[in-house]
Design a protein around this motif. Structure first.
Motif, PDB file in Angstrom:
ATOM      1  N   LEU A 160       7.961  -0.353   5.962  1.00 14.67           N
ATOM      2  CA  LEU A 160       7.888   0.658   4.667  1.00 14.67           C
ATOM      3  C   LEU A 160       6.605   0.279   3.990  1.00 14.67           C
ATOM      4  CD1 LEU A 160       9.540   2.242   2.800  1.00 14.67           C
ATOM      5  CD2 LEU A 160      10.487   0.112   1.788  1.00 14.67           C
ATOM      6  N   SER A 161       5.918  -0.790   3.954  1.00 20.40           N
ATOM      7  CA  SER A 161       4.672  -0.985   3.302  1.00 20.40           C
ATOM      8  C   SER A 161       3.594   0.018   4.067  1.00 20.40           C
ATOM      9  CB  SER A 161       4.075  -2.559   3.624  1.00 20.40           C
ATOM     10  OG  SER A 161       5.239  -3.431   3.031  1.00 20.40           O
ATOM     11  N   MET A 162       3.678   0.326   5.261  1.00 16.19           N
ATOM     12  CA  MET A 162       2.829   1.183   5.775  1.00 16.19           C
ATOM     13  C   MET A 162       2.757   2.491   4.919  1.00 16.19           C
ATOM     14  SD  MET A 162       0.997   0.045   8.240  1.00 16.19           S
ATOM     15  CE  MET A 162       1.036  -1.385   7.178  1.00 16.19           C
ATOM     16  N   ALA A 163       3.792   3.084   4.456  1.00 13.26           N
ATOM     17  CA  ALA A 163       3.523   4.258   3.757  1.00 13.26           C
ATOM     18  C   ALA A 163       3.009   4.008   2.555  1.00 13.26           C
ATOM     19  CB  ALA A 163       5.359   4.536   3.012  1.00 13.26           C
ATOM     20  N   VAL A 164       2.641   2.915   2.113  1.00 16.43           N
ATOM     21  CA  VAL A 164       1.444   2.800   1.068  1.00 16.43           C
ATOM     22  C   VAL A 164      -0.127   2.330   1.591  1.00 16.43           C
ATOM     23  CG1 VAL A 164       0.786   1.465  -1.017  1.00 16.43           C
ATOM     24  CG2 VAL A 164       3.123   2.250  -0.651  1.00 16.43           C
ATOM     25  N   TYR A 165       0.109   1.370   2.771  1.00 18.55           N
ATOM     26  CA  TYR A 165      -1.127   0.937   2.893  1.00 18.55           C
ATOM     27  C   TYR A 165      -1.943   2.189   3.869  1.00 18.55           C
ATOM     28  CZ  TYR A 165      -4.276  -1.673   6.250  1.00 18.55           C
ATOM     29  OH  TYR A 165      -5.386  -2.240   6.863  1.00 18.55           O
TER      30      TYR A 165
END
Length: 419
Positions: A160-165
């Motif tokens: 899910l962090s990849m959606a921001v990163y």
């Protein structure tokens, strides 16, 4: 006509080699990713058989491979799962990011690569390989273990962090300023939040709209929708991978299951092409100079991943054996690390970053399954805890079945059903 024949020969040879390497990896019971990377090194510049006519087609296939990897990852989760994991496991996710991203950032700065490369290398060392870890859990028969939900929670938060990163990295690599980068991040967060909201409230309606009893029509609609959204996301500099991931999250139920079944072979095909493409852009001669930094990073981030899993499992009330298993299982890096490195390589940020990422992933994708198997017994022996374990039958999962790959004559209270 001649170039067409050369293209067919080259691309056919690539697929044949990949198929044989995949069979070899399956026979040896480990991930084929390192073999695919080595094949890319062999076919790339400075390799044994450099490509010519088919390289452009391989590049397009690699882009589709990234999109399908993220789509299939999104199909594994529902929006409700993600919201629940954010509420309950965010401390473990924050610790995971701090312990495993900082070594990569520090190494890039020590090597003099600058702040943008530091952000990129931080992501490469942070994200574990969901694909490799899922396979390892299945191979070791640990899917029913008490520590497994903790492991999966950390992987969900990373994904899910990849959606921001990824949008942040894309903006940085594109050379946009602070204002443009802030707009890109705001758009990414807004789109991700909107998709999660739609998926939670209207996911069933969206899935019903996409659903079809005809596999052919379902495949065309899901694949077409995914590529369309990925392209729009790329145009907005949000990242095609994030767009595909959000499409996967939005689909649920029978549609997600059917799409997963239909798209799995395509995902495997184009993902293999993606790893080859990354290897194509890495000169084998550039790896030896960065091998020592890659090895140092591998050692440090192996220890930090083990610490992350141990702490998260301890926080969840898991006993010592399960804590060590959780930590050892999280070590493997793979597809996401290569996706991030691929963005940096194509932007030309630093010529040494690609070889370092290749060497780093090669080390940990091989080491990961070994740490998953041996971290627990080695750690317990070193800490003198083995003598406290009760001699009995082989460990069991929550369903009561023996755990594959477990040591005979030892019973682990963290692998039996809850009292």
């Amino acid at each position: 006509m001649h170039s067409s024949a050369v293209f067919l020969i080259e691309f056919g040879a690539i697929l044949l080699v990949l198929g044989l390497l995949g069979r070899l990896a399956a026979r040896l019971s480990f991930s084929p990713i390192p073999l695919y990377l080595l094949a890319g090194l062999a076919f790339g510049e400075g390799g044994l058989l450099p490509l010519g006519a088919s390289e452009e087609f391989v590049a397009i296939g690699a882009e589709i491979g990234v999109v399908l990897l993220l789509l299939m990852l999104g199909l594994e989760y529902t929006a409700g799962d993600l919201v629940s994991q954010l509420k309950t496991q965010y401390p473990a996710g924050l610790l995971d990011a701090a312990l495993n991203a900082l070594p990569g950032a520090a190494m890039a700065l020590l090597l003099g690569w600058g702040p943008i490369a530091a952000v990129v290398l931080a992501g490469i060392t942070w994200i574990s390989s969901s694909g490799v870890i899922a396979k390892v859990l299945g191979d070791l028969g640990r899917l029913g273990n008490r520590e497994t939900p903790v492991i999966l929670s950390i992987l969900v938060l990373e994904d899910l962090s990849m959606a921001v990163y990824l949008p942040v990295v894309t903006a940085l690599l594109a050379g946009t300023g602070l204002a443009a980068g802030s707009v890109t991040l705001a758009v990414a967060l807004g789109v991700a939040g909107l998709v999660l909201l739609v998926a939670v409230r209207y996911g069933r309606h969206l899935s019903r709209f996409v659903s079809s009893d005809d596999p052919e029509k379902l495949l065309l609609v899901v694949l077409g929708l995914t590529l369309l959204v990925a392209g729009v996301a790329q145009q907005l500099q949000v990242s095609a991978a994030v767009g595909a991931f959000l499409v996967g999250i939005a689909l649920s139920g029978e549609v997600a299951e059917g799409a997963h079944h239909l798209l799995a072979p395509l995902r495997d095909l184009f993902a293999a092409v993606f790893f080859v493409f990354f290897g194509l852009h890495t000169d084998p001669a550039a790896i030896p100079p960065v091998l020592l930094p890659a090895l140092a990073l591998a050692v440090v981030t192996t220890l930090t991943k083990i610490a992350t899993g141990y702490w998260a499992a301890r926080r969840a009330g898991i006993r010592a054996q399960g804590r060590w298993r959780a930590g050892g299982t999280l070590v493997a890096r793979g597809e996401f690390s290569i996706v991030i490195a691929g963005l940096a390589v194509t932007s030309g940020i630093d010529s040494d970053l690609g070889p370092l990422a290749t060497a780093y992933v090669l080390i940990l994708v091989v080491l990961g399954p070994l740490t998953a198997r041996w971290t627990e017994p080695v750690a317990l022996r070193l800490t003198g805890r083995r003598g406290s374990r009760t001699v009995s039958a082989a460990p069991e999962s929550e369903s009561g079945t023996p755990v594959a790959g477990a040591e005979p004559g030892v019973r682990d209270p963290d692998t039996v059903g809850r009292p």
